[in-house]
Design an enzyme around this catalytic site. Structure first.
Site, PDB file in Angstrom:
ATOM      1  N   CYS A 136     -70.902  19.901 -27.918  1.00 48.78           N
ATOM      2  CA  CYS A 136     -70.702  18.753 -28.818  1.00 48.78           C
ATOM      3  C   CYS A 136     -71.645  17.619 -28.456  1.00 48.78           C
ATOM      4  CB  CYS A 136     -69.252  18.280 -28.756  1.00 48.78           C
ATOM      5  SG  CYS A 136     -68.913  16.888 -29.867  1.00 48.78           S
ATOM      6  N   CYS A 153     -70.035  14.169 -28.784  1.00 49.35           N
ATOM      7  CA  CYS A 153     -69.126  13.853 -27.678  1.00 49.35           C
ATOM      8  C   CYS A 153     -69.882  13.479 -26.415  1.00 49.35           C
ATOM      9  CB  CYS A 153     -68.230  15.063 -27.365  1.00 49.35           C
ATOM     10  SG  CYS A 153     -67.408  15.782 -28.783  1.00 49.35           S
ATOM     11  N   ASP A 154     -70.935  14.241 -26.095  1.00 54.04           N
ATOM     12  CA  ASP A 154     -71.541  14.161 -24.764  1.00 54.04           C
ATOM     13  C   ASP A 154     -72.982  13.675 -24.713  1.00 54.04           C
ATOM     14  OD1 ASP A 154     -69.168  15.169 -23.668  1.00 54.04           O
ATOM     15  OD2 ASP A 154     -69.783  17.227 -24.045  1.00 54.04           O
TER      16      ASP A 154
END
Length: 315
Positions: free
Chosen positions: A140, A143-144
């Site tokens: 992701c 997300c990261d």
């Protein structure tokens, strides 16, 4: 097989932000929800080291800690959170029947599906090692990606999602190397053009990932094979992103619930309702677009509210 059939007002299948949020709302509405956590209690976020985009946690929070807190909040209001997974369902009649671990039978007035989706990985031992270590493997970018600002990363994938994630990373990272395993993208023309025109994205076609390189703790590079020349080389990188798709965890519902061509549950737009009255869906089991904790939680709330209204109309 158990001969005792349990009757439940609201059954929630699966945990994670959607399931636990549904449990919080259902508990507060006196629906006495029973939640089965499934084979991965807490869902995908339990494999995420740092979550920095969850509102209300300015210092960030780890995925496992966040799930512990959500579970505790649901239990505070009376949610019955249980170990185990739903192995079979029968939604053919007015009573929604489910079986737990192929043994216990439960009859439910309402069911909320929050089984999520599982990211697909290449399956390399080195990839799995650094994924479990939280040392540089992710599925992701949204997300990261923030953790790799001004660094060099590698992303694997050839579809629209891979192009979208590569473009997202290009705004944060010094360089993004995109590995496409065949000679062609599967992405739409407009998405292909977007990555091709981005200066700090390098696209390597016909390139296979051989190994994720690291020092045992964190990723330092990726060894790849150029299939057109049969030559191997190493690409320096601190992050390795896999964007080859997700598999929704919906197989047990396919005989009763309408799914799209890739297995995601079809909900009635603007609601959490499925094609079966009294069965609702929240989270990534129905979301192939956003796939974020906050959107999962939002749809978990919707599912509980829709279930509450369904029960009120039945009285």
């Amino acid at each position: 097989m158990s001969t005792t059939i349990e009757k439940v007002k609201c059954l929630i299948i699966g945990s994670g932000p959607a399931g636990y949020t549904a449990a919080i709302y259902a508990s507060r509405a006196n629906m006495f929800p029973v939640l089965y956590q499934g084979s991965q209690p807490g869902g995908q976020l339990t494999t995420t080291n740092e979550v920095e985009n969850w509102p209300g946690n300015p210092e960030g929070i780890t995925g496992p800690e966040m799930m512990v807190q959500l579970q505790a909040q649901a239990q505070r209001f009376g949610a019955d959170v249980r170990d185990g997974w739903i192995s079979k369902v029968d939604f053919s009649g007015p009573i929604h029947k489910v079986w737990v671990n192929d043994e216990k039978e439960i009859h439910c007035d309402t069911v909320i599906i929050s089984t999520g989706a599982t990211a697909k990985y290449l399956g390399l031992p080195s990839e799995q090692h650094y994924l479990q270590m939280g040392g540089g493997v992710s599925a992701c970018a949204v997300c990261d990606g923030f953790f790799y600002r001004n660094q060099e990363v590698v992303i694997v994938g050839a579809g629209d999602s891979a192009c979208e994630e590569a473009h997202y990373l290009s705004k944060l990272c010094k360089k993004v190397t995109m590995l496409v395993r065949t000679s062609n993208f599967r992405a739409s023309k407009i998405m292909q053009e977007r990555v091709r025109k981005t200066e700090n994205i390098e696209i390597l076609l016909n390139t296979e990932t051989v190994e994720v390189l690291g020092d045992g703790q964190v990723v330092v590079g990726v060894k790849v094979l150029d299939k057109s020349t049969n030559e191997e080389k190493s690409i320096p990188a601190t992050g390795f992103f896999v964007a080859i798709g997700h598999k929704p965890n919906t197989d047990i519902f396919k005989d009763y619930i309408d799914l799209d061509e890739t297995g995601y549950i079809k909900n009635i737009p603007g609601t959490s309702k499925t094609n079966v009255a009294g069965v609702f869906v929240g989270g990534d089991a129905a979301d192939h677009v956003y796939r974020q904790a906050i959107t999962a939680a939002g749809t978990g709330c919707m599912a509980a509210l829709d279930a509450e209204r369904y029960l009120a109309a039945m009285e």
